[in-house]
Design an enzyme around this catalytic site. Sequence first.
Site, PDB file in Angstrom:
ATOM      1  N   ASP A   2       0.823  -1.221   0.000  1.00 42.76           N
ATOM      2  CA  ASP A   2       0.000   0.000   0.000  1.00 42.76           C
ATOM      3  C   ASP A   2       0.854   1.267   0.000  1.00 42.76           C
ATOM      4  OD1 ASP A   2      -2.263  -1.682   0.196  1.00 42.76           O
ATOM      5  OD2 ASP A   2      -1.976  -1.779   2.366  1.00 42.76           O
ATOM      6  N   LYS A  34       2.126   2.004  -5.208  1.00 41.72           N
ATOM      7  CA  LYS A  34       2.826   1.460  -6.391  1.00 41.72           C
ATOM      8  C   LYS A  34       2.017   1.694  -7.663  1.00 41.72           C
ATOM      9  CE  LYS A  34       3.151  -2.538  -4.306  1.00 41.72           C
ATOM     10  NZ  LYS A  34       2.863  -2.171  -2.919  1.00 41.72           N
ATOM     11  N   LYS A  81       0.014   4.086  -8.620  1.00 43.05           N
ATOM     12  CA  LYS A  81       0.181   5.432  -9.180  1.00 43.05           C
ATOM     13  C   LYS A  81       1.557   5.581  -9.831  1.00 43.05           C
ATOM     14  CE  LYS A  81       1.103  10.138  -8.273  1.00 43.05           C
ATOM     15  NZ  LYS A  81       0.921  11.408  -7.612  1.00 43.05           N
ATOM     16  N   ASN A 112      -4.781 -10.365  -4.225  1.00 41.25           N
ATOM     17  CA  ASN A 112      -4.591  -9.707  -2.914  1.00 41.25           C
ATOM     18  C   ASN A 112      -4.127  -8.266  -3.090  1.00 41.25           C
ATOM     19  OD1 ASN A 112      -2.154 -10.670  -3.936  1.00 41.25           O
ATOM     20  ND2 ASN A 112      -1.371 -11.415  -1.980  1.00 41.25           N
ATOM     21  N   GLY A 149      -4.035  -4.419  -4.521  1.00 42.60           N
ATOM     22  CA  GLY A 149      -5.029  -3.423  -4.932  1.00 42.60           C
ATOM     23  C   GLY A 149      -4.273  -2.183  -5.348  1.00 42.60           C
ATOM     24  N   HIS A 150      -3.993  -2.074  -6.644  1.00 43.61           N
ATOM     25  CA  HIS A 150      -3.188  -0.951  -7.130  1.00 43.61           C
ATOM     26  C   HIS A 150      -4.114   0.125  -7.688  1.00 43.61           C
ATOM     27  CE1 HIS A 150       0.667  -3.617  -7.472  1.00 43.61           C
ATOM     28  NE2 HIS A 150       0.187  -3.486  -6.250  1.00 43.61           N
ATOM     29  N   GLN A 181       2.487  -5.948  -3.004  1.00 42.38           N
ATOM     30  CA  GLN A 181       2.778  -6.007  -1.558  1.00 42.38           C
ATOM     31  C   GLN A 181       4.097  -5.261  -1.256  1.00 42.38           C
ATOM     32  OE1 GLN A 181       1.897  -9.405  -3.025  1.00 42.38           O
ATOM     33  NE2 GLN A 181      -0.140  -8.581  -2.839  1.00 42.38           N
ATOM     34  N   THR A 231      -8.329  -3.541  -1.465  1.00 40.74           N
ATOM     35  CA  THR A 231      -8.893  -4.845  -1.811  1.00 40.74           C
ATOM     36  C   THR A 231     -10.007  -5.240  -0.845  1.00 40.74           C
ATOM     37  OG1 THR A 231      -6.800  -5.525  -2.760  1.00 40.74           O
ATOM     38  CG2 THR A 231      -8.303  -7.298  -2.171  1.00 40.74           C
ATOM     39  N   ARG A 253     -10.501  -2.777   4.609  1.00 40.47           N
ATOM     40  CA  ARG A 253     -10.149  -2.750   6.041  1.00 40.47           C
ATOM     41  C   ARG A 253      -9.354  -1.479   6.371  1.00 40.47           C
ATOM     42  NH1 ARG A 253      -6.957  -8.296   6.866  1.00 40.47           N
ATOM     43  NH2 ARG A 253      -6.190  -7.700   4.821  1.00 40.47           N
ATOM     44  N   LYS A 266       2.813  10.129  -0.978  1.00 40.45           N
ATOM     45  CA  LYS A 266       1.913  10.672   0.046  1.00 40.45           C
ATOM     46  C   LYS A 266       2.586  11.670   0.985  1.00 40.45           C
ATOM     47  CE  LYS A 266      -1.939   7.749   0.422  1.00 40.45           C
ATOM     48  NZ  LYS A 266      -2.759   6.769   1.105  1.00 40.45           N
TER      49      LYS A 266
HETATM   50  P1  IMP Z   1      -2.647 -12.730   1.769  1.00 43.10           P
HETATM   51  O1  IMP Z   1      -1.645 -12.200   0.800  1.00 43.10           O
HETATM   52  O2  IMP Z   1      -4.059 -12.450   1.361  1.00 43.10           O
HETATM   53  O3  IMP Z   1      -2.403 -14.154   2.121  1.00 43.10           O
HETATM   54  O4  IMP Z   1      -2.458 -11.918   3.146  1.00 43.10           O
HETATM   55  C1  IMP Z   1      -1.308 -12.056   3.961  1.00 43.10           C
HETATM   56  C2  IMP Z   1      -0.915 -10.721   4.575  1.00 43.10           C
HETATM   57  O5  IMP Z   1      -0.468  -9.827   3.564  1.00 43.10           O
HETATM   58  C3  IMP Z   1      -2.071 -10.001   5.286  1.00 43.10           C
HETATM   59  O6  IMP Z   1      -1.536  -9.258   6.375  1.00 43.10           O
HETATM   60  C4  IMP Z   1      -2.576  -9.028   4.232  1.00 43.10           C
HETATM   61  O7  IMP Z   1      -3.239  -7.917   4.793  1.00 43.10           O
HETATM   62  C5  IMP Z   1      -1.257  -8.643   3.583  1.00 43.10           C
HETATM   63  N1  IMP Z   1      -1.420  -8.205   2.192  1.00 43.10           N
HETATM   64  C6  IMP Z   1      -1.601  -8.976   1.115  1.00 43.10           C
HETATM   65  N2  IMP Z   1      -1.674  -8.237   0.010  1.00 43.10           N
HETATM   66  C7  IMP Z   1      -1.511  -6.968   0.389  1.00 43.10           C
HETATM   67  C8  IMP Z   1      -1.451  -5.728  -0.323  1.00 43.10           C
HETATM   68  O8  IMP Z   1      -1.553  -5.655  -1.546  1.00 43.10           O
HETATM   69  N3  IMP Z   1      -1.269  -4.619   0.442  1.00 43.10           N
HETATM   70  C9  IMP Z   1      -1.099  -4.665   1.777  1.00 43.10           C
HETATM   71  N4  IMP Z   1      -1.151  -5.798   2.490  1.00 43.10           N
HETATM   72  C10 IMP Z   1      -1.350  -6.932   1.790  1.00 43.10           C
END
Ligand code: IMP
Length: 434
Positions: A13, A16, A18, A38, A40-41, A225, A301, A304, A332
Amino acid sequence: MANIILVGSQWGDEGKGKVVDIYTEFADVVIRFQGGGNAGHTIVIGDQQIILHQIPSGICHPDKLCIIGNGMVLDLETLVEEIELLRKNGYFFDDSQLLISEEVHLVMPYHRLLDVGKEKKAGDKKIGTTGRGIGPAYADKINRTGIRFIDLFDENVFREKLEINLAEKNPYLANQLDQPECNGNELFEKFTALGENLKPHLTNTSVTINRLIQEGKNILFEGAQGALLDIDHGTYPYVTSSSTTAGAACTGCGIGPTKIDGVVGIVKAYSTRVGEGPFPTEQHNEIGERLQEHGKEFGATTGRPRRCGWIDTVVLRHAVRVNGLTSLALTKLDVLSGMEKIKICRAYRIDGCEVAEFPANIQKVADSAPVYEEVEGWNQDISAVRRNEDLPSAAKNYINVLQELLGVEFILISVGAKRDGTILLKNPFTLERI
Ligand code: IMP
């Protein structure tokens, strides 16, 4: 004429999406190489906000090629939705703009059920995953029971793999996790149809990427990530299930490390984290609330709320080292405007000693006390600034202190969510001043 990798330097987060969208101007090709839905860009173009989960963030530039590399785990059901959403928003009308690796592993509906079910069962020991099935899909890949995109086109192989997987997973889903079972015939029909629908995109992407490199194209490898969520170098087990660091671009695309010219680390001007796990500079107070509110820190994504805190150069130096970062992009910075003082964590105090390197023992990380350096804040709204020299001196000082602590220079400063809210200092491919 260069190939650069862009990675997150914190817990994801960092913004990336942008930066990739902006750097696509200088690139010919944008490639995702790990992770999956997982991610969310977020890209903001005018008043339009687009959140991409699996398609590379270069897709909103119609003349640029985007590639989904073999290292991702791909959810075909949500991929089709993502494509539809892009088309509704006026993008991606030419199928040839997106190529997908034949070798990429698929996220199947049972992976999502396993992910959600295991998290529920874990109670307060949960990881806080995004529930997108990422961990179980990568587990199958490593267990050598995963289903790859190419398997959908061989009826016998696909049926046999489904049977083996469901014989193992259905009883576990129903008896241990209180989740519904999956029907093999339904999955076969659905995924065969999805495969046919997406077939025009399918190719040997390693061959294509190596050819593009040979032709001298500018290629941008888009990480998802961040370093502290890396399966090896992150706060294990509170991590994602892929390698989120720069080395993964090579294995995740089928290219050699000799082809890489530089690695850009994306650094948010403060820290955030979603999900569980240690976070030394987290602020459970009005500072954390302010960062969350001003930075709109809610997951792209899952929606939360993100945990927020001061910037942490122990984390960032770790990211510089494990990624071999050659330049940085700061995002930011505008969110910090209006803060009287800003803190920068430069070390951790653990068991009475000052520690400069990120510890492997996450209990030590959780118990550490950050050692802060305090710098002056600035009051001015900087969101309209487009040149470095026009930033308030306190903002320039903040950047300089970070640069000194990290030993790597910033080549981009982002001061707003939109494309134009950016101070571009250097071309990421040539490192020439802009
Ligand atoms: P998973 O990748 O869904 O298995 O989640 C494992 C951990 O990575 C959790 O703490 C998620 O919140 C975090 N996570 C996965 N993808 C992202 C992302 O794109 N941004 C921030 N945290 C992420």
